[in-house]
Motif scaffolding. Structure first.
Motif, PDB file in Angstrom:
ATOM      1  N   LYS A 224      -8.932  13.491 -47.819  1.00  0.00           N
ATOM      2  CA  LYS A 224     -10.136  13.662 -48.634  1.00  0.00           C
ATOM      3  C   LYS A 224     -11.388  13.061 -48.003  1.00  0.00           C
ATOM      4  CE  LYS A 224      -7.375  13.716 -52.865  1.00  0.00           C
ATOM      5  NZ  LYS A 224      -7.076  13.049 -54.161  1.00  0.00           N
ATOM      6  N   SER A 225     -11.216  12.218 -46.984  1.00  0.00           N
ATOM      7  CA  SER A 225     -12.352  11.599 -46.306  1.00  0.00           C
ATOM      8  C   SER A 225     -11.938  11.329 -44.860  1.00  0.00           C
ATOM      9  CB  SER A 225     -12.738  10.289 -46.996  1.00  0.00           C
ATOM     10  OG  SER A 225     -11.747   9.300 -46.797  1.00  0.00           O
TER      11      SER A 225
ATOM     12  N   LEU B 254     -19.796  18.714 -42.235  1.00  0.00           N
ATOM     13  CA  LEU B 254     -20.103  17.614 -43.142  1.00  0.00           C
ATOM     14  C   LEU B 254     -20.460  16.324 -42.402  1.00  0.00           C
ATOM     15  CD1 LEU B 254     -17.314  18.122 -45.838  1.00  0.00           C
ATOM     16  CD2 LEU B 254     -19.736  18.659 -46.024  1.00  0.00           C
ATOM     17  N   MET B 255     -20.143  16.271 -41.127  1.00  0.00           N
ATOM     18  CA  MET B 255     -20.424  15.041 -40.396  1.00  0.00           C
ATOM     19  C   MET B 255     -20.928  15.349 -38.981  1.00  0.00           C
ATOM     20  SD  MET B 255     -16.434  13.772 -40.252  1.00  0.00           S
ATOM     21  CE  MET B 255     -16.869  12.300 -39.367  1.00  0.00           C
ATOM     22  N   PRO B 256     -22.093  16.023 -38.874  1.00  0.00           N
ATOM     23  CA  PRO B 256     -22.605  16.395 -37.547  1.00  0.00           C
ATOM     24  C   PRO B 256     -22.851  15.208 -36.633  1.00  0.00           C
ATOM     25  CG  PRO B 256     -24.286  16.658 -39.249  1.00  0.00           C
ATOM     26  CD  PRO B 256     -22.998  16.426 -39.952  1.00  0.00           C
TER      27      PRO B 256
ATOM     28  N   LEU C 242     -15.311   5.205 -37.126  1.00  0.00           N
ATOM     29  CA  LEU C 242     -15.637   5.841 -38.412  1.00  0.00           C
ATOM     30  C   LEU C 242     -16.585   5.019 -39.281  1.00  0.00           C
ATOM     31  CD1 LEU C 242     -12.137   7.295 -39.415  1.00  0.00           C
ATOM     32  CD2 LEU C 242     -14.012   8.406 -38.174  1.00  0.00           C
ATOM     33  N   ARG C 243     -17.303   4.098 -38.682  1.00  0.00           N
ATOM     34  CA  ARG C 243     -18.306   3.363 -39.462  1.00  0.00           C
ATOM     35  C   ARG C 243     -19.405   4.313 -39.928  1.00  0.00           C
ATOM     36  NH1 ARG C 243     -19.571  -1.502 -35.390  1.00  0.00           N
ATOM     37  NH2 ARG C 243     -18.832   0.087 -33.926  1.00  0.00           N
ATOM     38  N   GLY C 244     -19.822   4.138 -41.163  1.00  0.00           N
ATOM     39  CA  GLY C 244     -20.883   4.970 -41.712  1.00  0.00           C
ATOM     40  C   GLY C 244     -20.420   6.313 -42.238  1.00  0.00           C
TER      41      GLY C 244
ATOM     42  N   ILE D 282     -18.590  10.456 -46.915  1.00  0.00           N
ATOM     43  CA  ILE D 282     -18.271  11.857 -46.615  1.00  0.00           C
ATOM     44  C   ILE D 282     -16.952  12.247 -47.288  1.00  0.00           C
ATOM     45  CG2 ILE D 282     -17.704  13.487 -44.767  1.00  0.00           C
ATOM     46  CD1 ILE D 282     -19.484  11.823 -42.925  1.00  0.00           C
ATOM     47  N   ARG D 283     -16.959  13.428 -47.888  1.00  0.00           N
ATOM     48  CA  ARG D 283     -15.762  13.953 -48.532  1.00  0.00           C
ATOM     49  C   ARG D 283     -15.417  15.317 -47.952  1.00  0.00           C
ATOM     50  NH1 ARG D 283     -15.205   9.615 -49.346  1.00  0.00           N
ATOM     51  NH2 ARG D 283     -14.922   8.414 -51.252  1.00  0.00           N
TER      52      ARG D 283
END
Length: 494
Positions: A119-120, A164-166, A244-246, A250-251
């Motif tokens: 989920k994340s 979702l996480m460019p 994966l900091r920050g 994000i989901r």
């Protein structure tokens, strides 16, 4: 010219040169030339293993050639080491793995976990690592990584398509790929069949201390499982912090995993049967010998065989259950069985030779008297602090395993550790188990382990990424192995 320029020739001749130098110019023990001969053989094999002058499996043939030629032991004794009963534990484990892979049971396990945890970014990383960890407890880390690498790359592509996480997509890819490799190596530490060094240790220990009676599948698990679980959690937290900091906000849409799981359909007859047999195998491994719970003793099932109970080993279980798979017919593929010889033919013969060569070297150490000579040289450790001894052993084995295969590193280390044990009052398992676990720690270099190499081949990881994460995890692993071995060892190995 290119052959000499790239160092291949130097690596190739360095082994025989060291062999001849020791053989003709060194006398370790006057009156016993066999110890010196065995040291010369070991030097040649060690140099070629460490430098990979030839394929590791080619080097593995040297003990079979040199030990009889130099008169250390006859060919029959050496050949017996190359097909020891422990090797059948390895073969049986691989056959079970082939059946799991053939009927896609590993995919169902992976997708079931990821559909719940994906989920994340952090939970998806956890899902990948837990999946690899659980599978590699029973299947080699190489096979586990090969099984899951395509699924992990598909996950990365799906995440990139979701856009979702460019800013973090490259770091996410690095985290899950490195996490896959690390978890596959860590999971193998938990069980005797999880990784080849564990089985090398098992055979060596049983041969050297046949009357000890304090090592079985369950007894290894008492130490291996806590160490590996602690190291898995450490690896997850480390990768999460590095990459994966920050990304906590994000989901992900988990429909990709649930859709893929639905595509597999309901569990087939073949999947269920393989799962049952695999579960029965695990139970039989855990319960073969007596289990001491302190207040009461649960008798092992091997007792039903009476006087010849000690004839039955974990290898017997592995082969028996694999044999059953060859006999059960498939319902969906008429004319075939759950396991066919086509799959069995994929057995890694090279690894079997590596096993045998290590066992042959250990036998050579014993019959030549080289073990006793080493023990005499190591008497200065008799009063050394046990924490420093164990930590030092873990550091040395870990460093070697970064540059050589984990099988080669533990095969070279075990005879020396046995000599150290003979020179001290340290319980054998307090030395041998930490060293065996440390042989699985190679996390820094792409060439350190097969899982590292496989994920590095994806082209999405730089060597510096693996070095930065792996150096920290190696240090953590050395500390955890030392602490857990001493703490738990004081309870069960005294």
């Amino acid at each position: 010219f290119s052959f000499m320029k790239n160092g291949s020739l130097i690596r190739l001749i360095s082994g025989p040169v060291a062999f001849l130098f020791i053989l003709f110019f060194v006398d370790l023990e006057p009156g016993n030339h066999y110890a010196t001969k065995m040291a010369a053989i070991t030097a040649w094999v060690a140099i070629w293993w460490l430098t990979e002058a030839t394929h590791l499996s080619v080097t593995a043939l040297l003990p079979f050639l040199l030990i009889p030629i130099l008169g250390v032991a006859d060919s029959k004794m050496v050949a017996a080491q190359y097909m020891d009963q422990t090797i059948f534990l390895f073969i049986g484990g691989f056959l079970l793995a082939f059946a799991i892979e053939r009927w896609n049971l590993h995919k169902r396990i992976a997708l079931s976990i990821l559909s719940r945890l994906g989920k994340s970014p952090a939970t998806l990383l956890a899902g990948v690592m837990i999946t690899a960890y659980l599978i590699s407890m029973w299947i080699s880390n190489t096979a586990t990584t090969m099984m899951l690498i395509s699924a992990v790359i598909a996950i990365i592509l799906e995440v990139e398509e979701q856009s979702l996480m460019p800013k973090h997509k490259d770091r996410f890819a690095k985290a899950v790929l490195i996490g896959l490799a690390y978890a596959a190596s860590i999971g193998g530490m938990a069980t005797l069949v999880g990784t080849p060094p564990n089985m090398v240790f098992y055979k060596t220990y049983l041969d050297t201390y046949p009357d000890a009676g304090n090592m079985s599948f369950f007894q290894w698990f008492l130490v291996g499982a806590p160490v590996s679980l602690a190291l898995l959690i450490t690896a997850f937290l480390l990768l999460k912090w590095l990459f994966l900091r920050g990304t906590a906000h994000i989901r992900f849409d988990t429909s990709y995993f649930t859709f893929s799981l639905r595509q597999l359909g309901s569990m087939s007859y073949e999947e269920r049967t393989v799962a049952y047999i695999f579960g029965i195998t695990a139970v039989l491994w855990f319960t073969r010998t007596n289990i001491d719970f302190g207040s009461f003793m649960m008798p092992g099932w091997e007792g039903i065989f009476g006087a010849h109970a000690n004839f039955i080993t974990d290898s017997t279980v592995a082969i028996a259950m694999a044999f059953i798979l060859f006999l059960i017919p498939s319902k969906n593929e008429k004319g075939t069985n759950l396991l066919n010889w086509t799959e069995a033919a994929r057995l890694p013969f090279g690894i079997i030779l590596l096993f045998g060569s290590g066992f042959a070297l250990a036998k050579g150490f014993e019959v030549s008297g080289l073990s006793n000579w080493l023990a005499g040289q190591l008497m200065f450790l008799e009063h050394a602090n046990i924490f420093l001894v164990v930590a030092g052993i873990c550091i040395i084995v870990c460093v070697i395993s970064e540059f050589a295969s984990n099988i080669a590193s533990i095969q070279l280390a075990l005879p020396i550790l046995i000599a150290i044990q003979k020179a001290t009052d340290i319980p054998p398992l307090m030395l041998l188990v930490p060293a065996t676990l440390a042989a699985s720690l190679g996390f820094m270099l792409p060439v350190a382990t097969a899982p590292n190499t496989i994920v590095f081949g994806s082209g999405r990881i730089r060597a510096t990424d693996m070095r930065n994460a792996g150096s920290l995890l190696d240090v953590a692993g050395i500390i955890l192995i030392t602490l857990f071995s001493l703490l738990i060892g004081n309870l069960i190995w005294q």
